[in-house]
Design an enzyme around this catalytic site. Structure first.
Site, PDB file in Angstrom:
ATOM      1  N   ILE A   4       0.862  -1.183   0.000  1.00 10.14           N
ATOM      2  CA  ILE A   4       0.000   0.000   0.000  1.00 10.14           C
ATOM      3  C   ILE A   4       0.896   1.230   0.000  1.00 10.14           C
ATOM      4  O   ILE A   4       1.798   1.338   0.838  1.00 10.14           O
ATOM      5  CB  ILE A   4      -0.921   0.015   1.252  1.00 10.14           C
ATOM      6  CG1 ILE A   4      -1.824  -1.227   1.257  1.00 10.14           C
ATOM      7  CG2 ILE A   4      -1.733   1.304   1.323  1.00 10.14           C
ATOM      8  CD1 ILE A   4      -2.795  -1.329   0.090  1.00 10.14           C
ATOM      9  N   HIS A  85     -13.388   3.412  12.660  1.00 14.28           N
ATOM     10  CA  HIS A  85     -14.341   4.504  12.907  1.00 14.28           C
ATOM     11  C   HIS A  85     -13.829   5.755  12.210  1.00 14.28           C
ATOM     12  O   HIS A  85     -12.616   6.009  12.158  1.00 14.28           O
ATOM     13  CB  HIS A  85     -14.595   4.728  14.402  1.00 14.28           C
ATOM     14  CG  HIS A  85     -13.529   5.435  15.172  1.00 14.28           C
ATOM     15  ND1 HIS A  85     -13.440   6.812  15.261  1.00 14.28           N
ATOM     16  CD2 HIS A  85     -12.494   4.939  15.899  1.00 14.28           C
ATOM     17  CE1 HIS A  85     -12.403   7.128  16.026  1.00 14.28           C
ATOM     18  NE2 HIS A  85     -11.815   6.020  16.418  1.00 14.28           N
ATOM     19  N   GLU A 131     -18.079   6.294  17.215  1.00 13.82           N
ATOM     20  CA  GLU A 131     -17.281   5.404  18.069  1.00 13.82           C
ATOM     21  C   GLU A 131     -16.901   6.142  19.342  1.00 13.82           C
ATOM     22  O   GLU A 131     -16.901   5.616  20.431  1.00 13.82           O
ATOM     23  CB  GLU A 131     -16.010   4.950  17.333  1.00 13.82           C
ATOM     24  CG  GLU A 131     -15.158   3.921  18.095  1.00 13.82           C
ATOM     25  CD  GLU A 131     -14.154   4.523  19.072  1.00 13.82           C
ATOM     26  OE1 GLU A 131     -13.931   5.752  19.025  1.00 13.82           O
ATOM     27  OE2 GLU A 131     -13.602   3.777  19.897  1.00 13.82           O
ATOM     28  N   ASP A 160      -7.881   1.224  14.524  1.00 13.98           N
ATOM     29  CA  ASP A 160      -8.198   2.486  15.185  1.00 13.98           C
ATOM     30  C   ASP A 160      -6.879   3.028  15.735  1.00 13.98           C
ATOM     31  O   ASP A 160      -6.369   2.539  16.733  1.00 13.98           O
ATOM     32  CB  ASP A 160      -9.199   2.232  16.315  1.00 13.98           C
ATOM     33  CG  ASP A 160      -9.617   3.511  17.022  1.00 13.98           C
ATOM     34  OD1 ASP A 160     -10.519   3.438  17.888  1.00 13.98           O
ATOM     35  OD2 ASP A 160      -9.041   4.579  16.731  1.00 13.98           O
ATOM     36  N   HIS A 247      -6.949  12.799  21.245  1.00 16.33           N
ATOM     37  CA  HIS A 247      -8.178  13.528  21.607  1.00 16.33           C
ATOM     38  C   HIS A 247      -7.922  15.015  21.808  1.00 16.33           C
ATOM     39  O   HIS A 247      -8.635  15.686  22.556  1.00 16.33           O
ATOM     40  CB  HIS A 247      -8.839  12.909  22.839  1.00 16.33           C
ATOM     41  CG  HIS A 247      -9.533  11.628  22.513  1.00 16.33           C
ATOM     42  ND1 HIS A 247     -10.270  10.901  23.435  1.00 16.33           N
ATOM     43  CD2 HIS A 247      -9.612  10.921  21.363  1.00 16.33           C
ATOM     44  CE1 HIS A 247     -10.769   9.826  22.854  1.00 16.33           C
ATOM     45  NE2 HIS A 247     -10.382   9.811  21.598  1.00 16.33           N
ATOM     46  N   ASP A 262       2.669   3.448   7.157  1.00 18.74           N
ATOM     47  CA  ASP A 262       2.912   2.572   6.005  1.00 18.74           C
ATOM     48  C   ASP A 262       2.907   1.106   6.442  1.00 18.74           C
ATOM     49  O   ASP A 262       2.248   0.263   5.849  1.00 18.74           O
ATOM     50  CB  ASP A 262       4.261   2.920   5.358  1.00 18.74           C
ATOM     51  CG  ASP A 262       4.445   2.188   4.047  1.00 18.74           C
ATOM     52  OD1 ASP A 262       5.596   2.065   3.584  1.00 18.74           O
ATOM     53  OD2 ASP A 262       3.437   1.724   3.458  1.00 18.74           O
ATOM     54  N   ASP A 266       0.187  -1.660   5.226  1.00 18.54           N
ATOM     55  CA  ASP A 266       0.610  -2.878   4.523  1.00 18.54           C
ATOM     56  C   ASP A 266       0.143  -4.126   5.271  1.00 18.54           C
ATOM     57  O   ASP A 266      -0.217  -5.134   4.659  1.00 18.54           O
ATOM     58  CB  ASP A 266       2.139  -2.912   4.361  1.00 18.54           C
ATOM     59  CG  ASP A 266       2.648  -1.819   3.431  1.00 18.54           C
ATOM     60  OD1 ASP A 266       3.840  -1.471   3.520  1.00 18.54           O
ATOM     61  OD2 ASP A 266       1.845  -1.296   2.621  1.00 18.54           O
TER      62      ASP A 266
HETATM   63  N1  DTR Z   1     -10.844   4.137  22.201  1.00 15.72           N
HETATM   64  C1  DTR Z   1     -10.077   4.544  21.024  1.00 15.72           C
HETATM   65  C2  DTR Z   1      -8.591   4.628  21.297  1.00 15.72           C
HETATM   66  C3  DTR Z   1      -8.096   3.388  21.861  1.00 15.72           C
HETATM   67  C4  DTR Z   1      -7.748   3.194  23.164  1.00 15.72           C
HETATM   68  N2  DTR Z   1      -7.329   1.902  23.307  1.00 15.72           N
HETATM   69  C5  DTR Z   1      -7.440   1.282  22.119  1.00 15.72           C
HETATM   70  C6  DTR Z   1      -7.171  -0.017  21.744  1.00 15.72           C
HETATM   71  C7  DTR Z   1      -7.390  -0.404  20.413  1.00 15.72           C
HETATM   72  C8  DTR Z   1      -7.873   0.500  19.507  1.00 15.72           C
HETATM   73  C9  DTR Z   1      -8.146   1.829  19.887  1.00 15.72           C
HETATM   74  C10 DTR Z   1      -7.914   2.186  21.197  1.00 15.72           C
HETATM   75  C11 DTR Z   1     -10.532   5.903  20.584  1.00 15.72           C
HETATM   76  O1  DTR Z   1     -10.281   6.863  21.315  1.00 15.72           O
HETATM   77  O2  DTR Z   1     -11.097   6.003  19.490  1.00 15.72           O
HETATM   78 ZN    ZN Z   2     -10.663   8.497  20.129  1.00 15.66          ZN
HETATM   79 ZN    ZN Z   3     -10.292   5.819  17.761  1.00 13.75          ZN
HETATM   80 ZN    ZN Z   4       3.422   0.285   1.931  1.00 14.92          ZN
END
Ligand code: DTR
Ligand code: ZN
Ligand code: ZN
Ligand code: ZN
Length: 277
Positions: A4, A85, A131, A160, A247, A262, A266
């Site tokens: 990718i 999300h 989300e 995510d 955040h 990257d 991938d």
């Molecule tokens: N809750 C997600 C961020 C996050 C925190 N721990 C994990 C573990 C696996 C994926 C994402 C996350 C957010 O703030 O969108």
């Molecule tokens: Zn978040």
């Molecule tokens: Zn997130």
């Molecule tokens: Zn790549």
């Protein structure tokens, strides 16, 4: 699986940043920047030959929108689903959280179309709303599935945050065989991954896991602090968060580690090719 191009993923992030800037600085649920983000992604998928559906739902008076894209073909009673999300928090453009995952799966979906892949299993991609409000979009989607439709999902892969500046390399440890697809691939790239305790229940894969679907995915870390052992192994700065702009308003285009983006993009392509063959 094809490589990718990180340039393509970064172009998507530039476009999502522009969408945020044109819509009050964020891409949050219930705000115009979210729907504009979704329209951007949908347009690319429609042009590439996907069958796209927008699923609307109500969340405390705001309309939510999930985007589901099916790649025609494959056995629909054995579907490999890949999701991320698309909504940000209201404090900023949400480029790492979760423009990075949204763009990474988009470029994998476009690579599938470019290769005109004809896997034995059916491929479905999804971008979730709300989300950040508590996995609301993905829960709504799962709730609306019939039991047979849930049984038809072989695996749900979640992404995510895959571009954290002080990147860790974490793999979801829910299902050993799915976990192995990721850990072995990262190993082949010289990266020793870890299972992250942060992962459990903390993103959209929880909606699927709670319904009995096998889940997996990878992650580069959020607000937790990188340890010295991890810094020795991966590079990066011990004692600092994986994403210091988590955040926050500074989660913008500058808040991305290109190499991590990257690598994990991938990894998404590798897992989709591998699990759907
Ligand atoms: N809750 C997600 C961020 C996050 C925190 N721990 C994990 C573990 C696996 C994926 C994402 C996350 C957010 O703030 O969108
Ligand atoms: Zn978040
Ligand atoms: Zn997130
Ligand atoms: Zn790549």
């Amino acid at each position: 699986a094809p490589d990718i191009s990180v340039a393509a993923v970064q172009q998507d992030l530039k476009d999502l940043q522009s969408v945020a800037e044109a819509n009050g600085g964020n891409r949050a649920h219930g705000r115009p920047g979210y729907k504009a983000s979704l329209d951007y992604i949908k347009e690319k998928l429609d042009a590439a030959g996907y069958k796209t559906t927008i699923q609307e739902f109500d969340n405390n008076g705001s309309t939510g929108y999930n985007l589901v894209a099916d790649w025609p073909g494959g056995a629909t009673d054995s579907t490999v689903m890949t999701g991320a999300h698309l909504d940000s928090v209201s404090s900023g453009p949400g480029i790492n959280d979760n423009g990075s995952g949204s763009a990474g799966i988009l470029e994998t979906a476009l690579a599938v179309a470019k290769a005109d892949l004809k896997p034995s299993k059916h491929l479905r991609f999804a971008w979730w709303d709300a989300e950040e409000e508590g996995l609301v979009g993905s829960r709504h989607y799962v709730e609306r599935l019939g039991q047979d439709e849930i049984g038809a999902i072989d695996t749900y892969l979640n992404f995510d945050m895959i571009g954290s500046p002080n990147a860790g390399h974490f793999v979801y440890e829910d299902d050993p065989s799915v976990e192995a697809v990721f850990t072995e691939w990262f190993q082949s790239k010289g990266i020793e991954t870890e299972a992250s305790e942060e992962v459990n229940g903390r993103s959209d894969h929880a909606s699927f896991k709670d319904a009995g679907v096998t889940v997996g995915g990878s992650f580069t870390g959020a607000g937790e602090t990188m340890t010295q052992a991890q810094a020795d192994k991966w590079g990066g700065t011990a004692g600092e968060p994986y994403d210091a702009c988590y955040h926050s308003a500074c989660d913008d285009l500058t808040n991305i580690n290109e190499e991590a983006l990257d690598l994990h993009s991938d990894a998404i392509a590798h897992a989709v090719w591998e699990l759907s063959s």
